[in-house]
Design a protein around this motif. Sequence first.
Motif, PDB file in Angstrom:
ATOM      1  N   GLU A 133       0.805  -1.183   0.017  1.00 34.35           N
ATOM      2  CA  GLU A 133      -0.138   0.020  -0.030  1.00 34.35           C
ATOM      3  C   GLU A 133       0.928   1.280  -0.023  1.00 34.35           C
ATOM      4  O   GLU A 133       0.670   2.297  -0.709  1.00 34.35           O
ATOM      5  N   LEU A 134       1.903   1.424   0.665  1.00 33.86           N
ATOM      6  CA  LEU A 134       3.000   2.371   0.781  1.00 33.86           C
ATOM      7  C   LEU A 134       3.536   2.577  -0.621  1.00 33.86           C
ATOM      8  O   LEU A 134       3.597   3.665  -1.077  1.00 33.86           O
ATOM      9  N   LEU A 135       4.092   1.467  -1.330  1.00 30.32           N
ATOM     10  CA  LEU A 135       4.318   1.720  -2.498  1.00 30.32           C
ATOM     11  C   LEU A 135       3.638   2.219  -3.619  1.00 30.32           C
ATOM     12  O   LEU A 135       3.972   3.261  -4.396  1.00 30.32           O
ATOM     13  N   ARG A 136       2.323   1.933  -3.474  1.00 27.13           N
ATOM     14  CA  ARG A 136       1.360   2.457  -4.208  1.00 27.13           C
ATOM     15  C   ARG A 136       1.189   4.028  -4.062  1.00 27.13           C
ATOM     16  O   ARG A 136       0.974   5.004  -4.816  1.00 27.13           O
ATOM     17  N   GLN A 137       1.078   4.351  -2.568  1.00 27.06           N
ATOM     18  CA  GLN A 137       1.020   5.878  -2.385  1.00 27.06           C
ATOM     19  C   GLN A 137       2.005   6.732  -2.507  1.00 27.06           C
ATOM     20  O   GLN A 137       2.003   7.829  -2.993  1.00 27.06           O
ATOM     21  N   VAL A 138       3.660   5.864  -2.976  1.00 21.56           N
ATOM     22  CA  VAL A 138       4.678   6.843  -3.385  1.00 21.56           C
ATOM     23  C   VAL A 138       4.719   7.033  -4.798  1.00 21.56           C
ATOM     24  O   VAL A 138       5.794   7.315  -5.363  1.00 21.56           O
ATOM     25  N   GLY A 139       3.727   6.187  -5.439  1.00 22.31           N
ATOM     26  CA  GLY A 139       3.867   6.169  -6.933  1.00 22.31           C
ATOM     27  C   GLY A 139       4.023   5.028  -7.726  1.00 22.31           C
ATOM     28  O   GLY A 139       4.218   5.080  -9.101  1.00 22.31           O
ATOM     29  N   ALA A 140       4.134   3.820  -7.185  1.00 23.44           N
ATOM     30  CA  ALA A 140       4.456   2.569  -7.952  1.00 23.44           C
ATOM     31  C   ALA A 140       3.155   2.407  -8.673  1.00 23.44           C
ATOM     32  O   ALA A 140       2.030   2.177  -7.843  1.00 23.44           O
ATOM     33  N   SER A 141       3.328   1.917  -9.904  1.00 26.53           N
ATOM     34  CA  SER A 141       2.008   1.759 -10.829  1.00 26.53           C
ATOM     35  C   SER A 141       1.623   0.074 -10.289  1.00 26.53           C
ATOM     36  O   SER A 141       2.605  -0.667  -9.862  1.00 26.53           O
ATOM     37  N   ALA A 142       0.591  -0.502 -10.725  1.00 29.23           N
ATOM     38  CA  ALA A 142       0.294  -1.670 -10.570  1.00 29.23           C
ATOM     39  C   ALA A 142       0.978  -2.444 -11.496  1.00 29.23           C
ATOM     40  O   ALA A 142       1.393  -3.612 -11.058  1.00 29.23           O
ATOM     41  N   GLY A 143       1.378  -2.087 -12.626  1.00 32.75           N
ATOM     42  CA  GLY A 143       2.200  -2.892 -13.489  1.00 32.75           C
ATOM     43  C   GLY A 143       3.787  -3.004 -12.889  1.00 32.75           C
ATOM     44  O   GLY A 143       4.349  -4.041 -13.022  1.00 32.75           O
ATOM     45  N   GLN A 144       4.250  -2.088 -12.430  1.00 40.80           N
ATOM     46  CA  GLN A 144       5.572  -2.122 -11.643  1.00 40.80           C
ATOM     47  C   GLN A 144       5.421  -3.295 -10.565  1.00 40.80           C
ATOM     48  O   GLN A 144       6.318  -4.002 -10.297  1.00 40.80           O
ATOM     49  N   LEU A 145       4.480  -3.190  -9.679  1.00 41.98           N
ATOM     50  CA  LEU A 145       4.336  -4.044  -8.710  1.00 41.98           C
ATOM     51  C   LEU A 145       4.158  -5.190  -9.216  1.00 41.98           C
ATOM     52  O   LEU A 145       4.663  -6.287  -8.527  1.00 41.98           O
ATOM     53  N   ARG A 146       3.347  -5.604 -10.329  1.00 39.20           N
ATOM     54  CA  ARG A 146       3.372  -7.006 -10.724  1.00 39.20           C
ATOM     55  C   ARG A 146       4.558  -7.511 -11.195  1.00 39.20           C
ATOM     56  O   ARG A 146       4.873  -8.518 -10.871  1.00 39.20           O
ATOM     57  N   ARG A 147       5.567  -6.585 -11.886  1.00 36.83           N
ATOM     58  CA  ARG A 147       6.414  -7.000 -12.429  1.00 36.83           C
ATOM     59  C   ARG A 147       7.719  -7.553 -11.076  1.00 36.83           C
ATOM     60  O   ARG A 147       8.507  -8.319 -11.005  1.00 36.83           O
ATOM     61  N   MET A 148       7.559  -6.636  -9.962  1.00 31.94           N
ATOM     62  CA  MET A 148       8.398  -6.928  -8.868  1.00 31.94           C
ATOM     63  C   MET A 148       8.179  -8.020  -8.312  1.00 31.94           C
ATOM     64  O   MET A 148       9.053  -8.895  -8.020  1.00 31.94           O
ATOM     65  N   LEU A 149       6.706  -8.397  -8.140  1.00 30.75           N
ATOM     66  CA  LEU A 149       6.279  -9.820  -7.391  1.00 30.75           C
ATOM     67  C   LEU A 149       6.558 -10.951  -8.529  1.00 30.75           C
ATOM     68  O   LEU A 149       7.202 -12.001  -7.940  1.00 30.75           O
ATOM     69  N   GLY A 150       6.667 -10.790  -9.983  1.00 30.25           N
ATOM     70  CA  GLY A 150       7.018 -11.591 -10.609  1.00 30.25           C
ATOM     71  C   GLY A 150       8.622 -11.923 -10.588  1.00 30.25           C
ATOM     72  O   GLY A 150       8.902 -13.113 -10.619  1.00 30.25           O
ATOM     73  N   LEU A 151       9.290 -10.885 -10.484  1.00 34.43           N
ATOM     74  CA  LEU A 151      10.702 -11.250 -10.341  1.00 34.43           C
ATOM     75  C   LEU A 151      11.092 -11.841  -9.106  1.00 34.43           C
ATOM     76  O   LEU A 151      11.961 -12.929  -8.902  1.00 34.43           O
ATOM     77  N   GLU A 152      10.207 -11.637  -7.819  1.00 32.91           N
ATOM     78  CA  GLU A 152      10.516 -12.357  -6.772  1.00 32.91           C
ATOM     79  C   GLU A 152       9.990 -13.830  -6.769  1.00 32.91           C
ATOM     80  O   GLU A 152      10.680 -14.766  -6.089  1.00 32.91           O
ATOM     81  N   ALA A 153       8.772 -13.762  -7.582  1.00 32.06           N
ATOM     82  CA  ALA A 153       8.390 -15.370  -7.785  1.00 32.06           C
ATOM     83  C   ALA A 153       9.549 -16.061  -8.571  1.00 32.06           C
ATOM     84  O   ALA A 153       9.830 -17.237  -8.502  1.00 32.06           O
ATOM     85  N   GLY A 154      10.204 -15.461  -9.484  1.00 35.99           N
ATOM     86  CA  GLY A 154      11.075 -16.163 -10.479  1.00 35.99           C
ATOM     87  C   GLY A 154      12.214 -16.583  -9.377  1.00 35.99           C
ATOM     88  O   GLY A 154      13.052 -17.672  -9.761  1.00 35.99           O
ATOM     89  N   PHE A 155      12.685 -15.461  -8.704  1.00 37.19           N
ATOM     90  CA  PHE A 155      13.561 -15.806  -7.690  1.00 37.19           C
ATOM     91  C   PHE A 155      13.590 -16.998  -6.701  1.00 37.19           C
ATOM     92  O   PHE A 155      14.444 -17.867  -6.763  1.00 37.19           O
ATOM     93  N   LEU A 156      12.318 -17.052  -6.180  1.00 38.15           N
ATOM     94  CA  LEU A 156      12.103 -18.052  -5.459  1.00 38.15           C
ATOM     95  C   LEU A 156      11.991 -19.506  -5.921  1.00 38.15           C
ATOM     96  O   LEU A 156      12.401 -20.721  -5.713  1.00 38.15           O
ATOM     97  N   ILE A 157      11.471 -19.267  -7.373  1.00 39.06           N
ATOM     98  CA  ILE A 157      11.424 -20.694  -8.139  1.00 39.06           C
ATOM     99  C   ILE A 157      12.723 -21.144  -8.500  1.00 39.06           C
ATOM    100  O   ILE A 157      13.355 -22.351  -8.386  1.00 39.06           O
ATOM    101  N   ALA A 158      13.562 -20.102  -9.028  1.00 34.73           N
ATOM    102  CA  ALA A 158      14.959 -20.714  -9.384  1.00 34.73           C
ATOM    103  C   ALA A 158      15.903 -21.151  -8.353  1.00 34.73           C
ATOM    104  O   ALA A 158      16.245 -22.258  -8.457  1.00 34.73           O
TER     105      ALA A 158
END
Length: 813
Positions: A729-754
């Motif tokens: 919620e804080l990241l959205r309030q300081v200007g992060a878009s939904a797409g950026q958050l999705r890509r961030m989560l995707g990178l985290e998921a890729g990190f966990l998987i790999a």
Amino acid sequence: MNPAVRLLAARSLRTHRRAWAAVFAAVAVTSALLGALALALGSTALGHARVERYAGAAVVVAGDHEVSRTTDPWGGEPQTATAGLTERVRIPEAAVGVVRAVPGVRAAVPDHTFVVRERAGEGGGGGVTDPDAGPRTHPGRSWAAAALAPYALTEGRAPRRDDEAVVGAGLGLGTGDRTGGYRVVGVAGGPAAVYVTEAEARKRAGRPGQVDAVGVLAAPGVPVDTLHARVRAALDTAGLKDTASGRPLRALTGDGRGDAEHLGAPPARSELLELLAAVSGTVLLVSVLVLASLVAQALQQRAAERELLLAVGATPRQVRAATGREVVRVAGAAALLGALGAVPAFLALWEAVRARPGAVAEGLELVTPAWLFAAPLVTALLVTGLARLVVALGAGRPGRAAHGPGRVRRVAGFVLLVLGVGSAGTATLQSGEAAGAAAGAATVTLVSGCALLGPWIAGAAMRLLDRPFRLLGGAPGRLAAAGAVARSRRLGAALTPVVLVTAFALVQLTAGTTAQRAADAQAREATTANLAVSGTTAEEVRRRPGVTAATDVLRSTVVLARDEAGSPRLDRLPVLGVDPDGLEGVLDPGVVAGDLAGLAGPGTVAVGADRADSLDARPGSTVRLRLGDGVEKDLRVVAVYERSLALGEFLFPKAGLAPHTTDPHPARVLARTTEGPGRAVAPERVALPGAASQAVVAAGVVGAIGALTLLSVLSTLALIGAGRRRELELLRQVGASAGQLRRMLGLEAGFLIAVGLLLGLVVAALPLTAFSWAHTGGLPYLPPVQAALIAGTVAATVTAGVFGSHRPGGRTG
């Protein structure tokens, strides 16, 4: 209980419903799995051989079909190991007269059993060249022994001549038909069987002066217990011993009478019991890891709340008590739900076991009395107590949770890794079951070490990937890298179940496929015959035109006594009996020392290379074995061969093995002809004890544990997502878009998987390589389809867990 504790627990339970929901799901599945295994263990422990042909006998006198070994391990209390025999142990015919003279005995009926094989044109059977579809066989007995069931005539008359027989209704024949060279003159109730005159039964059994068993019919009004005591006393007074190993005769009553009928049932029950006990231990260890990871993550997310409670006056004891009350309420309800689910899970497992041919030994009854279904309630209490213990350990030091993982945890993690590597090294020096046990221990310790070192492993991995994330991932990559470095403990908690499920799946699937692949390859290399014939003997096959060599293949078992870590152990091993002068061009065991021609001599044996190493045996050495009927012999080793995975660990001359088998007729004949390749011959393989039941149980449990660990992945990621609501919620309030958050989560998921797949592969590779090298002399093997399935399942689960719990662009939490 303190009212303040009740209030804190109630309020916290309502506030953290989502966090406790993840724990609830894991506890419910764990309780269901352990409850189902408890039912399976109880059903097997209560199981017994089915009583059929001795159902009408009050007492059955038979040989002792169990051997034992007692040692004093390292000066401690004596320990005894037992093993069941799979071949008939016969008793002196003099026992019939001894029992007949006992007061209260109405009749003592000797039982001679033999095998009846249908001849060509009889009953649809006949000799064929397909080894998997030979002529039908039926048990043969004397008509007098039918009274022990009792089976009565429903058609025709009793046999009077040696070529006449009465058949059981299960055989599907009528008077006037023929089977096994006998003319059917009567039909009786009961299963498929052939009954002949007593003189013919004694002749066909081929054991003068011996009988298989004696069925005792009680006189009217004589209780079974009284008759049993009298028969036991008479046998002891007479001093009669069995004709194989000289052990005292047994007097069996009740369900024990089935042991004299179905010789394979008691050993199969013991093997299934050992398998279920080992599987239950594995499930318990996995459950501890899963619950510990989930509860630790739930408590970690509430560290600030617990610090606040302490700051406003709550005592550490109140905080611990409130947390304990929460988990008891959550885990208790979940465990009870799991206990209810354990019943259908158990019934499904048992149905799968019964449905697979050969999975349940012939005559083995797996009983499930009504009171046994209370067992899941006991396991539910165990799981609830386990969850409470995890909380007690995790919440034992409130006020210090913010300091993160400590030095003790790091040292313990490194110690477990060292122990795991040591166990893997030990497995390379062992063989057979010892190698498997060492490899299994290595897997558990390595996974446990990775769980303890999860935060440091995650931090180290992210430091390696920090620059690629920041350079290639843009703003989402920088966010993912910064979050991973700042929250390495959270990332480590997410990695643990991924490593666990990957390592467990790889070990369970690869161990089986590796051994199966090596055994199949050895069987193909060993079987050089171009013709297989059943329902005959090698002597008859050699008379056929064009046959240049032929050997009988006789199957049996032996018992090998040894010590393991100072404790006695009896291993029952499948073996083959062959004709040494007929092996050329027919069967090639891969001799590496000595000569199989030496098997022509009495008291000889050939030994597989791995077993020879463990016994320090070589040509000219002596090994001591108990044959299938319990006779103990010292055998001279004449050869050592390498294809023991396919042909078993001992090869006997047929002439030396046949006298110690229930049915001395060969299972099939392998031959070499001059007429070209002929039909494809099924490779020769020993029948591993309990292989079918092990396959069914292992498949069911692997699936269940896999589901549990995948659930733990989803639950852990759901917990992490619940704890990141304010962060996102804080990241959205300081200007992060939904797409950026999705890509961030995707990178985290890729990190966990790999990282999770890589760590799981490393954890599994060490024990698997050790096991495979010790067991097959090669590297582990997993079919690419199964490997892709594991990787795909892990990737899909992690992705679903990350995005399903965070939902960027929408309302979080």
